[in-house]
Design an enzyme around this catalytic site. Structure first.
Site, PDB file in Angstrom:
ATOM      1  N   GLY A 115      25.183  35.221  -8.772  1.00 36.76           N
ATOM      2  CA  GLY A 115      24.742  36.206  -7.802  1.00 36.76           C
ATOM      3  C   GLY A 115      24.914  35.657  -6.395  1.00 36.76           C
ATOM      4  N   GLY A 125      36.802  38.703  -2.760  1.00 34.51           N
ATOM      5  CA  GLY A 125      35.975  38.402  -1.591  1.00 34.51           C
ATOM      6  C   GLY A 125      35.341  37.031  -1.738  1.00 34.51           C
ATOM      7  CD  GLU A 158      29.368  16.136   0.027  1.00 31.91           C
ATOM      8  OE1 GLU A 158      29.912  17.185   0.453  1.00 31.91           O
ATOM      9  OE2 GLU A 158      29.717  15.005   0.420  1.00 31.91           O
TER      10      GLU A 158
END
Lengths: 625, 625
Positions: free
Chosen positions: A131, A164, A374
């Protein structure tokens, strides 16, 4: 061909059910589901192998689903849905496969339903939550590493990525990692539907650029019409047979595909179809031949493993010897590795600073270098820890975990098992200056639900912190210090999560951790010479904080506390203590912390300059009435 | 040619001075400096135009320096050193140019010297701090946007990037952004010296792959021998004349170049040369012809601008009308834009949720879409705000600012001017579920030194928060809410940073903000009906917190406080209040916050389920003895 027609029918039924579910919830993203309907149909009913009885079997393929934010892992296919907002079609696919009744889909987004707006592992077919965009591929890569190099099963990992979403740098960190480690059991599917949330994506339908980028990052590429089930069947077959590199399937699709007057139109992101729904459903139903597709049979085989782990021998230090906790970290990790081969170490090219290098030297095959990236480092660790296949220890400078805050935030929602070890905390690192100093790491990790925050102050407690973290499932953070500090605990001392220790007695209560515990001890010694006795408390864990221990000791010390920390004042040890005492009367606290942006200099000078050294502690104690 | 020999001599002198400085400080990264000596020499004495009198003139070129971590901005060249650990050679170049005496270099990393381990804007030739890798290029791109589209001067921006550093995804976010906006005034220099901190980089000297990646991300590419001054002169000239796209210079270099027995060898990262220093210096001195190079003349021209700004008209709402603060944000930004054309808005494809779209509609040329890449979004904003050329407002979902925590952390060290506006906070967003809910944003922004954290509870205070943030230099965060809430302030109410307001009177003190202020008001009304009067406080800013106001009002309310927040318990409003009262006696506090990972559901149901609604507040008040 009947099979292809069946796959096409499934795709349209998934569309119809995505519309119905979002109509019922009055919110959600049906057009984002429509662009990937054929992809989901082919994955679920041709490509992936899975068993409805064991959705989380370690040998099952994995699908990570991520279209402008999905992520799911699956069954014998690890399916990750990066574009998590396309959750309705994921749920519809599982219902179509028979995992639960299609009628359940109408409970989407209800407060008592696990069919949430974005997928979470509250559902037994979801391994990690998604999400937040761009995180799925790193997690999928971590899973693929386990499958290829540790479990050595032939399962495959699929990750669906929105176009996107592919603007997120974390995608490219994961791409570089996946090709470096030749993860040919990983397949990334780009759902290139041209439209973002608020306007067209920057590359729109320029498939050539997507292909050039994926190729340059070391992927085999297949450009395909994402609404052509025959082409998709072939593409996934080709991906499965490609050796030595991961595959990217670049699927040209249309947002809202198959929805008349809505397909490929702007301003339909995240909106149910409303009064257009009936017409669109009727239109889609008109195309059905009502054929069904069967799931691919699956016979799970994966090595049985255990995550039982402990230090193979106790700490063996001499009281007073000076050892940096970061060094003791390396030692303790090797001791854990001696009792369990699934202890894995990951680092971002700082292994000679964090001492994860000690583990690499002992067990070269259990160390995975993740280079300077990271977000991917943490994502890979979360993936490696899925389904109980490994105990991942992830290390870098504590400050640089801030790069992966969003991954850690999602990791909590994912019920992840990952152990983060951050070195070089606070001004006590010295000359490298503020960019390298973690002064906000405690605040960050304290906000992660369920995360334990360890802050050991000597080598003995450091070894036990590593062991305690390894032995529990969940997210843990261990803060290690750069300078060498004296051993203060006997080798047989027992440590517990959430339990502090009194390390020096009486009157005013001093609370420090890491380097500041040693400053507190120094201050206590000097104050004792002047006839002022202080009790010194080592909290051991900052979260959970030992509220009962603090209250009890504070009361025994006239209700006077001085807290000192090598961290900014917000959200760290001081506020944890302030919170613990806030509902009690008669206890007051002075708080010493780093209150400005520090600079370069020798550690001892910086500690005094920023008011967290023994002299400042002595002044604070004396200023108490 | 004498000029080329002079540039080569400069390069070797920079090497010598980098060695001497790190010998004096007994720490630092001389080998990382050596690989870029010719690049720095050519940039400083052939390519860049600058004036020593005005190192931060807005028309000057900019160099961002970033080699395995540098970043500097400069003079008439905006030089950003991504690989900030190569600071000694940056300092040496400025000394060579005559900005300060060469002898100052021996003060490197001393506690009273501004020549810190990594560059910060405490130095007048540094615009942003670096040292955390991969951030320089976004900042440089933000500067380039200002130069090309707003200042319309012909200055150029240079950013030096280490090869290890280029594994950071943020680099690729910035590359995509720079090519999308055709930033032909931006030049990225990749110092490809093959060696990372702890082992060789994943691509080593595979220049072809670097070139393919840079090309695929839309850059003109030039592969060059990074130790050949003639080739570098030509490459930079070609970059300057390339139109319509940014240029990447891919320089093949060697770590420790010119240091016998050290060049291209592993295990020399971050180490002074020690007893090898004298020999290496002698060797380098033997190559000098002792020629000098002059800096390029520069006549600064840039439009004069002012950052004076205010709402062009006051808020105009009716008490009790329901308006979401996120909507009022869009309205207020347009009002600011009416008084200053340098108010710029940046968003990451969420403009129709954050309401930055309102600004785009009013001033399309002052809105810059950054797509879904939050690290770059914040980096570009920081770059745009440099040298006082713009007031950048950056918006996305508050949860997704966690993606850019490290950029914000470095932004504080950079003395950045950037206004962050985060929408969709807390469980009150409803059905989208926990991945979209910001429940740790207050904690994160509170740790940023000097950052003000605004949390307005209605449209009137929202407009003033936007104005107050715009009118000060520094980092600010404004938390906006998704649901519509009643207007509670008169349009002429005056708000101040760090000053709370009593919005309801007496007895127990309730403190809430945003949605929970409205829950507190509801609770106070119901309690009043039952004869229990509560005072309700709106803190307005969470940092600075109005400690004096809280203490005063708490004392007036029998020392009893209930704090309620739509945030996790750690590091937010509750702990800010706990910290404020921790040194006082006779005040106790109950703390209502979201104490588990929430799920999807209607906002009102979620607020009650997680114990932050009016019913929970009423229970807390009644439970006070």
């Amino acid at each position: 061909m009947a099979k292809l027609q069946a796959l096409q029918d499934v795709a349209n039924r998934l569309r119809i059910n995505s519309i119905k579910a979002t109509q019922a919830s009055k919110s959600g993203h049906p057009t984002s589901c429509a662009s990937m309907a054929e992809i989901m149909s082919v994955l679920f009913f041709d490509t992936m192998r899975y068993s409805l009885k064991e959705p989380r079997h370690p040998a099952s393929d994995r699908l990570k689903y991520d279209v402008v934010g999905y992520s799911i892992f699956n069954v014998n296919t690890f399916l990750l849905l990066g574009k998590g907002h396309s959750a309705p079609i994921l749920y519809a696919a599982w219902a179509e496969a028979g995992l639960f009744p299609v009628s359940d889909l109408l409970n989407l987004r209800k407060i008592d339903s696990d069919l949430e707006g974005h997928p979470t592992p509250r559902l037994n077919f979801v391994d990690v939550a998604t999400g937040s965009l761009g995180q799925g591929l790193s997690v999928a890569a971590g899973m693929a590493v386990i499958g290829k190099y540790f479990d050595k099963t032939d399962f495959r990992t699929y990750c669906l990525i929105g176009d996107g979403e592919s603007a997120e740098g974390s995608i490219w960190e994961a791409m570089a990692f996946a090709s470096h480690y030749k993860l040919d059991n990983l397949c990334a599917i780009f759902d290139i539907n041209r439209l973002g949330q608020s306007e067209p994506t920057s590359l729109q339908h320029n498939l050539d650029i997507y292909e050039a980028r994926a190729k340059a990052f070391g992927f085999e590429t297949i450009v395909v019409d994402g609404h052509d089930v025959a082409a998709l069947v072939e593409a996934f077959a080709k991906a499965s047979s490609t050796k030595g590199r991961p595959t990217a399937i670049l699927a040209k699709t249309y947002k809202g595909k198959g929805f008349p007057d809505i397909e490929d139109k702007d301003n339909w992101h995240g909106k149910p179809l409303g009064d257009k729904a009936d017409y669109v459903i009727k239109h889609l139903e008109g195309q059905l031949k009502n054929l069904s597709a069967a799931i691919q049979p699956f016979n799970p085989v994966a090595p049985e493993i255990s995550l039982k782990v402990s230090l193979n021998e106790p700490p063996s230090y001499k009281l007073g010897d000076k050892i940096a906790t970061r060094q003791a970290y390396g030692t303790s990790l090797v001791k854990l590795g001696n009792t369990n081969p699934r202890v894995l170490a990951f680092d971002g090219d700082t292994k000679n600073s964090t001492f994860s290098e000690t583990y690499k030297k002992a067990f070269p095959d259990r160390y995975i270098e993740c280079f300077i990236a990271e977000q991917n480092l943490v994502g890979v660790g979360i993936g490696a820890g899925c389904r109980g296949r490994a105990i991942p220890f992830v290390s870098t400078f504590a400050a640089f975990f801030s790069r992966a805050f969003d991954q850690l935030r999602m990791g909590a929602i994912s019920q992840a098992n990952i152990k983060c070890v951050g070195s070089h905390c606070g001004v006590s690192i010295g000359e490298d200056g503020p960019s390298q100093m973690a002064l906000e790491d405690l605040a960050m990790f304290r906000t992660i639900p369920g995360c334990n925050v360890f802050y050991p102050s000597d080598a003995v407690s450091m070894e036990r912190a590593t062991e305690l973290a390894a032995q529990r499932k969940g997210i843990d953070f261990i803060r290690t210090s750069r300078p060498a500090t004296p051993v203060i605990y006997a080798n047989d001392t027992v440590f517990e999560i959430g339990k502090s220790k009194v390390v020096h007695n009486d009157k005013v209560l001093l609370i420090g951790a890491g380097i500041t515990l040693h400053e507190a001890l120094k201050a206590a010694d000097q104050l004792a010479d002047q006839g002022v006795n202080c009790r010194v408390l080592d909290p051991f864990t900052i979260k959970p904080i030992d509220a009962a221990g603090i209250l009890e000791n504070a009361k025994a010390c006239n209700g006077k506390i001085v807290v000192v920390e090598d961290h900014y004042p917000e959200g760290g040890l001081g506020e944890a203590v302030a919170g613990a005492i806030s509902n009690s009367t008669g206890i007051t606290m002075k708080h010493l912390a780093v209150r400005e942006i520090p600079r370069s200099g020798p550690p001892a000078d910086l500690i005094e300059k920023y008011g967290i050294g023994s002299n400042s502690i002595i002044s604070a104690v004396k200023s108490f009435a």
